[in-house]
Write a protein that holds these residues in place. Structure first.
Motif, short mmCIF file in Angstrom:
data_model
loop_
_atom_site.label_atom_id
_atom_site.label_comp_id
_atom_site.label_asym_id
_atom_site.label_seq_id
_atom_site.Cartn_x
_atom_site.Cartn_y
_atom_site.Cartn_z
N GLU A 121 -45.63 -36.61 9.88
CA GLU A 121 -45.55 -36.25 8.46
C GLU A 121 -45.22 -34.77 8.29
O GLU A 121 -44.39 -34.41 7.43
CB GLU A 121 -46.87 -36.58 7.77
CG GLU A 121 -46.86 -36.31 6.27
CD GLU A 121 -48.17 -36.65 5.59
OE1 GLU A 121 -48.54 -35.92 4.65
OE2 GLU A 121 -48.83 -37.64 6.00
N LYS A 172 -41.96 -33.12 6.37
CA LYS A 172 -42.10 -32.15 5.27
C LYS A 172 -41.37 -30.86 5.57
O LYS A 172 -40.80 -30.23 4.67
CB LYS A 172 -43.58 -31.87 5.01
CG LYS A 172 -44.33 -33.02 4.36
CD LYS A 172 -45.80 -32.69 4.20
CE LYS A 172 -46.56 -33.80 3.48
NZ LYS A 172 -48.02 -33.50 3.39
N PHE A 176 -39.69 -36.29 -1.09
CA PHE A 176 -40.45 -37.05 -0.10
C PHE A 176 -41.86 -37.32 -0.62
O PHE A 176 -42.54 -36.42 -1.08
CB PHE A 176 -40.52 -36.27 1.22
CG PHE A 176 -41.49 -36.83 2.23
CD1 PHE A 176 -41.28 -38.07 2.79
CD2 PHE A 176 -42.62 -36.11 2.60
CE1 PHE A 176 -42.17 -38.59 3.72
CE2 PHE A 176 -43.52 -36.60 3.52
CZ PHE A 176 -43.28 -37.85 4.09
N GLU A 177 -42.27 -38.57 -0.52
CA GLU A 177 -43.63 -38.94 -0.94
C GLU A 177 -44.26 -39.85 0.10
O GLU A 177 -43.59 -40.73 0.67
CB GLU A 177 -43.61 -39.64 -2.29
CG GLU A 177 -43.14 -38.76 -3.44
CD GLU A 177 -43.34 -39.44 -4.79
OE1 GLU A 177 -44.50 -39.70 -5.16
OE2 GLU A 177 -42.33 -39.72 -5.45
N VAL A 178 -45.55 -39.66 0.33
CA VAL A 178 -46.32 -40.54 1.21
C VAL A 178 -46.84 -41.70 0.38
O VAL A 178 -47.52 -41.48 -0.63
CB VAL A 178 -47.48 -39.78 1.87
CG1 VAL A 178 -48.32 -40.73 2.72
CG2 VAL A 178 -46.96 -38.62 2.70
N ARG A 228 -51.51 -43.62 3.98
CA ARG A 228 -51.87 -43.16 5.33
C ARG A 228 -52.92 -44.10 5.95
O ARG A 228 -53.65 -43.72 6.85
CB ARG A 228 -52.44 -41.74 5.28
CG ARG A 228 -51.45 -40.70 4.76
CD ARG A 228 -52.06 -39.30 4.82
NE ARG A 228 -51.13 -38.27 4.34
CZ ARG A 228 -51.09 -37.83 3.08
NH1 ARG A 228 -51.94 -38.35 2.17
NH2 ARG A 228 -50.23 -36.91 2.71
N SER A 275 -46.64 -44.93 5.48
CA SER A 275 -45.38 -45.37 4.90
C SER A 275 -44.88 -44.30 3.93
O SER A 275 -45.68 -43.60 3.30
CB SER A 275 -45.58 -46.70 4.16
OG SER A 275 -46.04 -47.71 5.04
N TYR A 276 -43.55 -44.20 3.81
CA TYR A 276 -42.94 -43.08 3.10
C TYR A 276 -41.82 -43.53 2.16
O TYR A 276 -41.19 -44.57 2.39
CB TYR A 276 -42.35 -42.08 4.10
CG TYR A 276 -43.28 -41.68 5.22
CD1 TYR A 276 -44.55 -41.18 4.96
CD2 TYR A 276 -42.89 -41.81 6.56
CE1 TYR A 276 -45.40 -40.80 5.97
CE2 TYR A 276 -43.73 -41.43 7.59
CZ TYR A 276 -44.99 -40.92 7.30
OH TYR A 276 -45.84 -40.56 8.31
N CYS A 277 -41.59 -42.70 1.16
CA CYS A 277 -40.50 -42.93 0.20
C CYS A 277 -39.70 -41.65 0.02
O CYS A 277 -40.29 -40.56 -0.10
CB CYS A 277 -41.09 -43.38 -1.14
SG CYS A 277 -39.87 -43.57 -2.48
N TRP A 278 -38.39 -41.78 0.01
CA TRP A 278 -37.49 -40.68 -0.32
C TRP A 278 -36.67 -41.10 -1.54
O TRP A 278 -35.99 -42.12 -1.51
CB TRP A 278 -36.54 -40.35 0.82
CG TRP A 278 -37.21 -39.80 2.04
CD1 TRP A 278 -37.38 -38.50 2.37
CD2 TRP A 278 -37.78 -40.56 3.12
NE1 TRP A 278 -38.01 -38.39 3.59
CE2 TRP A 278 -38.27 -39.64 4.07
CE3 TRP A 278 -37.90 -41.93 3.39
CZ2 TRP A 278 -38.88 -40.04 5.24
CZ3 TRP A 278 -38.51 -42.34 4.55
CH2 TRP A 278 -39.00 -41.40 5.46
#
Length: 263
Positions: free
Chosen positions: A196, A200, A243-245, A248, A259-262
């Motif tokens: 992560e 970032k 970028f967002e988580v 966790r 998991s992540y989102c762009w």
């Protein structure tokens, strides 16, 4: 969590064990929230570690089956269906986009959706109302190759196609404990935090060399296939993305569901 309506997002979702299909937990809840904000995406273009082939393949069945590609789990899981349509039109667009960038891919009219795809999607889009196109991982792919695949298909986001890499942020099944637990192995958090932080910081070179540079890189992934979809999703991002988580969460003490989102 917010989304830009002008560009479909790139996502990395940890699909974890097949039991995620009926145990939503934190990640399932957060995916439900995110899915409500996605609007009407044209299609979902997904890469999963559970479809590895010689060369690139792209699913083109108009009604892909729900594949239950796991063994020894509760029988209820084998009854779950995710009745999303496919899209031969978008599948051809994917193949043409790959070809225009020097990557040969063939259409696969028989391929359905493996559990790496349909399990998270049943929380993200429970109505199964967005067509799903699956892209295979060539056998023995490297992080660089997965990244390049994502870079090549990034343009599809401008056409309303959500790009999805689905795998697991940690995946050492030799340490699987058989039941969920609050006792998380410290290395899981250390590895996930390193990933992560590098995302970032935009330190993509270190990410591509995670096996040498990340704490516990080889322990977290004795084999690489479950992390390669992260590089696919990263390759499809741009510097303009936020970028967002998404989550966790950790399951079974050793399986990071990060998991992540762009967007």
């Amino acid at each position: 969590m917010s989304t830009n309506p002008d560009t479909a997002p790139s996502l990395f979702i940890s699909h974890g064990a097949p039991t995620f299909a009926d145990q939503p937990g934190e990640l399932g809840y957060r995916l439900g929230q995110l899915g409500q904000m996605l609007g009407s995406a044209r299609a979902i273009v997904a890469v999963s570690p559970h479809w590895e082939t010689n060369g690139l393949r792209v699913s083109s069945h108009p009604s892909p089956e729900t594949i239950h590609d796991f063994y020894g789990f509760p029988k209820e899981l084998y009854a779950i269906q995710y009745p999303a349509h496919g899209s031969p039109e978008v599948a051809k667009l994917v193949v043409d986009t790959l070809a225009s960038n020097g990557l040969d891919a063939g259409l696969d009219p028989d391929r359905g959706m493996d559990h790496g795809v349909w399990v998270p999607l049943r929380y993200l889009r429970p109505l199964a109302d967005i067509p799903v196109i699956c892209v295979s991982l060539p056998i023995n792919s490297t992080p660089d190759q997965a990244w390049h695949l994502g870079q090549t298909l990034a343009v599809l986001r401008q056409y309303g196609c959500l790009v999805l890499g689905t795998g697991s942020l940690t995946h050492n099944l030799a340490e699987f404990r058989g039941s969920n637990t609050d006792q998380v192995s410290p290395y899981v958090h250390e590895f996930a935090n390193w990933i992560e932080d590098r995302i970032k910081d935009g330190d993509y070179d270190s990410l591509l060399h995670y096996r040498e540079l990340a704490p516990h890189g080889q322990r977290a992934h004795p084999t690489e296939e479950h992390l390669l979809p992260l590089f696919f999703a990263l390759g499809a991002t741009s510097k303009a993305d936020r970028f967002e988580v998404i989550s966790r969460e950790v399951r079974y003490g050793m399986l990071s569901m990060a998991s992540y989102c762009w967007q």
